[in-house]
Design an enzyme around this catalytic site. Structure first.
Site, PDB file in Angstrom:
ATOM      1  N   GLU A 199       0.837  -1.208   0.000  1.00 48.98           N
ATOM      2  CA  GLU A 199       0.000   0.000   0.000  1.00 48.98           C
ATOM      3  C   GLU A 199       0.866   1.251   0.000  1.00 48.98           C
ATOM      4  OE1 GLU A 199      -3.091  -0.323  -1.227  1.00 48.98           O
ATOM      5  OE2 GLU A 199      -3.547  -1.668   0.435  1.00 48.98           O
ATOM      6  N   ASP A 256       3.015   2.119  -4.917  1.00 50.89           N
ATOM      7  CA  ASP A 256       3.002   2.175  -6.395  1.00 50.89           C
ATOM      8  C   ASP A 256       3.625   3.455  -6.939  1.00 50.89           C
ATOM      9  OD1 ASP A 256       0.716   3.696  -5.716  1.00 50.89           O
ATOM     10  OD2 ASP A 256      -0.603   2.700  -7.171  1.00 50.89           O
ATOM     11  N   GLY A 293     -12.871   2.232  -1.619  1.00 49.27           N
ATOM     12  CA  GLY A 293     -11.495   1.785  -1.790  1.00 49.27           C
ATOM     13  C   GLY A 293     -11.366   0.532  -2.635  1.00 49.27           C
ATOM     14  N   LEU A 294     -12.373   0.249  -3.464  1.00 50.04           N
ATOM     15  CA  LEU A 294     -12.297  -0.934  -4.334  1.00 50.04           C
ATOM     16  C   LEU A 294     -12.144  -0.528  -5.809  1.00 50.04           C
ATOM     17  CD1 LEU A 294     -14.992  -3.206  -2.635  1.00 50.04           C
ATOM     18  CD2 LEU A 294     -12.524  -3.184  -2.258  1.00 50.04           C
ATOM     19  N   SER A 349     -13.499   3.885  -9.673  1.00 51.91           N
ATOM     20  CA  SER A 349     -13.124   4.851 -10.708  1.00 51.91           C
ATOM     21  C   SER A 349     -12.180   4.222 -11.737  1.00 51.91           C
ATOM     22  CB  SER A 349     -12.537   6.122 -10.109  1.00 51.91           C
ATOM     23  OG  SER A 349     -11.586   5.833  -9.143  1.00 51.91           O
ATOM     24  N   ASP A 368      -4.370   0.517  -9.543  1.00 52.64           N
ATOM     25  CA  ASP A 368      -5.786   0.197  -9.729  1.00 52.64           C
ATOM     26  C   ASP A 368      -6.123  -0.026 -11.199  1.00 52.64           C
ATOM     27  OD1 ASP A 368      -5.626   0.822  -7.080  1.00 52.64           O
ATOM     28  OD2 ASP A 368      -6.688   2.718  -7.238  1.00 52.64           O
ATOM     29  N   TYR A 397      -4.328  11.614   1.308  1.00 52.87           N
ATOM     30  CA  TYR A 397      -3.538  10.811   0.363  1.00 52.87           C
ATOM     31  C   TYR A 397      -2.350  11.640  -0.136  1.00 52.87           C
ATOM     32  CZ  TYR A 397      -2.580   7.801  -3.711  1.00 52.87           C
ATOM     33  OH  TYR A 397      -1.986   6.974  -4.647  1.00 52.87           O
TER      34      TYR A 397
HETATM   35  C1  GLA Z   1      -5.223   4.298  -4.274  1.00 48.58           C
HETATM   36  C2  GLA Z   1      -4.456   4.728  -5.516  1.00 48.58           C
HETATM   37  C3  GLA Z   1      -3.368   3.713  -5.858  1.00 48.58           C
HETATM   38  C4  GLA Z   1      -2.499   3.407  -4.653  1.00 48.58           C
HETATM   39  C5  GLA Z   1      -3.344   3.096  -3.430  1.00 48.58           C
HETATM   40  C6  GLA Z   1      -2.528   2.954  -2.184  1.00 48.58           C
HETATM   41  O1  GLA Z   1      -5.937   3.127  -4.553  1.00 48.58           O
HETATM   42  O2  GLA Z   1      -5.325   4.879  -6.622  1.00 48.58           O
HETATM   43  O3  GLA Z   1      -2.611   4.182  -6.944  1.00 48.58           O
HETATM   44  O4  GLA Z   1      -1.600   4.450  -4.407  1.00 48.58           O
HETATM   45  O5  GLA Z   1      -4.331   4.094  -3.206  1.00 48.58           O
HETATM   46  O6  GLA Z   1      -1.768   1.810  -2.246  1.00 48.58           O
END
Ligand code: GLA
Length: 375
Positions: A24, A27, A114-115, A118, A162, A211
């Site tokens: 997490e 990326d 958080g899934l 988008s 994602d 974030y």
């Molecule tokens: C969101 C972002 C991803 C990643 C996660 C955290 O989902 O879209 O790119 O940074 O948070 O791991």
């Protein structure tokens, strides 16, 4: 639905949401992630139009929006249509001439949880729009284009995870992605393991300030290491030894964010190796460590998600639990022995509701394939 509204037979596409098993906030630091595409998805039906208009119907919002294909918006307007229109804008920027079309959208990826609803929307729109002009891209390139929709059009500074998993997921597999060069390997999820996704019902948003702040704090730590020894453009290139040497020069928060990111990369690679060997106990142990690091060092969790993980740890059948995704709410992912998954889900829901007064949504999911054409 599309046929009745637009009087044209559509081509239909699907793109899944995702859950991240481990890795997490690594990326955008060019590190490692290990997500899974899930059986919640967004569908898009598309047909060409001859009046030069782009008409988009979103079933979930019962709303239709019309644009002029010759006069596209340059930036998002904080509306659901930013995602499909961002795709059109980015593809146009790539030199494609996108004609008018009718697009119907429908999805069951829970929003703001958080899934990656988008990312699914971007990827499915990209496939649909490209089909209109007989164009296609390899999955990894498609994912980059969709990430640019977020970064350049929507204004969310997210990484590649994602969009990548939505475009490239494989049924019954987790995908270990190297976010530096986008090389990946697939690790099978054993048939006797269920993915139980528990929604804390606390809304999550990556467009929000937290974030961005976390990302900036971790990048500040990276810059300090890079000043000392060079060759560390991203935290991917840093080590725990670097932190031990120069951590005292960092803002305390930056130090902790970097500690999470550097150690998370190590855990993620280790978890993928354990999964490849079928060592589920080790995968679970690493997920538990990852949650603690995410919560305590990255401060990316919230009281409800911490509680959901704590409660999961008390229940029979749990292999590993952690908060998944961008953080500050959303869902936990629980790897659970398949034959105990139903009882686990019920009991977790009851205990969470008893403690918080919030009724959580708990889903028993499986790893699905990536985006593709349905008909
Ligand atoms: C969101 C972002 C991803 C990643 C996660 C955290 O989902 O879209 O790119 O940074 O948070 O791991």
């Amino acid at each position: 639905m599309h046929l009745a509204r637009f009087h044209a037979e559509p081509a239909i596409f699907v793109a899944p949401g995702r859950v991240n098993l481990i890795g997490e906030h690594t990326d955008y630091a060019e590190g490692f992630v290990m997500p899974v595409a899930i059986n919640f998805a967004t569908l898009a039906a598309i047909s060409p139009r001859s009046d030069g208009k782009i008409v988009i119907w979103a079933e979930n919002y019962s709303e239709e929006k019309t644009f002029d294909a010759a006069a596209l918006p340059a930036k998002g307007s904080k509306h659901w249509s930013d995602y499909p229109m961002g795709v059109v804008a980015i593809l146009t920027g790539e030199g494609h001439k996108i004609p008018g079309f009718s697009l119907s959208l429908w999805g069951d990826v829970p929003l703001g949880s958080g899934l990656s609803s988008s990312a699914a929307l971007e990827v499915v729109t990209a496939l649909a729009v490209l089909s209109l002009i007989d164009a296609s891209y390899p999955g990894p390139v498609l994912a980059r284009l969709c990430q640019r929709v977020e970064n350049e059009f929507v204004g969310a500074n997210c990484g590649i995870m994602d969009q990548f998993i939505s475009a490239n997921g494989k049924e019954n597999h987790a995908l270990l992605l190297d976010c530096r060069d986008l090389s990946f390997r697939l690790a099978p999820i054993p048939a006797n393991v269920a993915l139980v996704i528990a929604n804390t019902m606390v809304k999550h948003s990556i467009a929000g300030g937290d974030y961005k702040t976390r990302r900036a704090e971790s990048e500040a730590a990276c810059a300090i290491i890079n000043d000392h020894r060079g060759g560390v453009p991203f935290l991917r290139d840093a080590t725990l030894e670097d932190l031990a040497k120069w951590g005292h020069e960092m803002e305390p928060k930056s130090y902790l964010r970097a500690k999470h990111v550097i150690s998370e990369d190590l855990r993620t690679v280790a978890a993928s190796e354990a999964l490849l060997k079928g060592d589920m106990a080790e995968v679970g142990r690493l997920m538990g460590e990852a949650h603690t690091s995410y919560s305590k060092d990255f401060e990316g969790s919230c009281a409800e998600a911490d509680l959901m993980v704590e409660l999961a740890n008390e229940l029979p059948g749990l292999i590993g639990a952690r908060l998944t995704g961008g953080g500050f709410g959303g869902c936990t992912i629980n790897l659970v022995e398949q034959d105990k998954a139903k009882a686990f889900a019920e009991e977790l829901g009851k205990r969470y509701e008893a403690k918080t007064g919030i009724k959580p949504e708990i889903h028993i999911c499986h790893a699905s394939g990536g985006a593709h054409r349905l008909s």
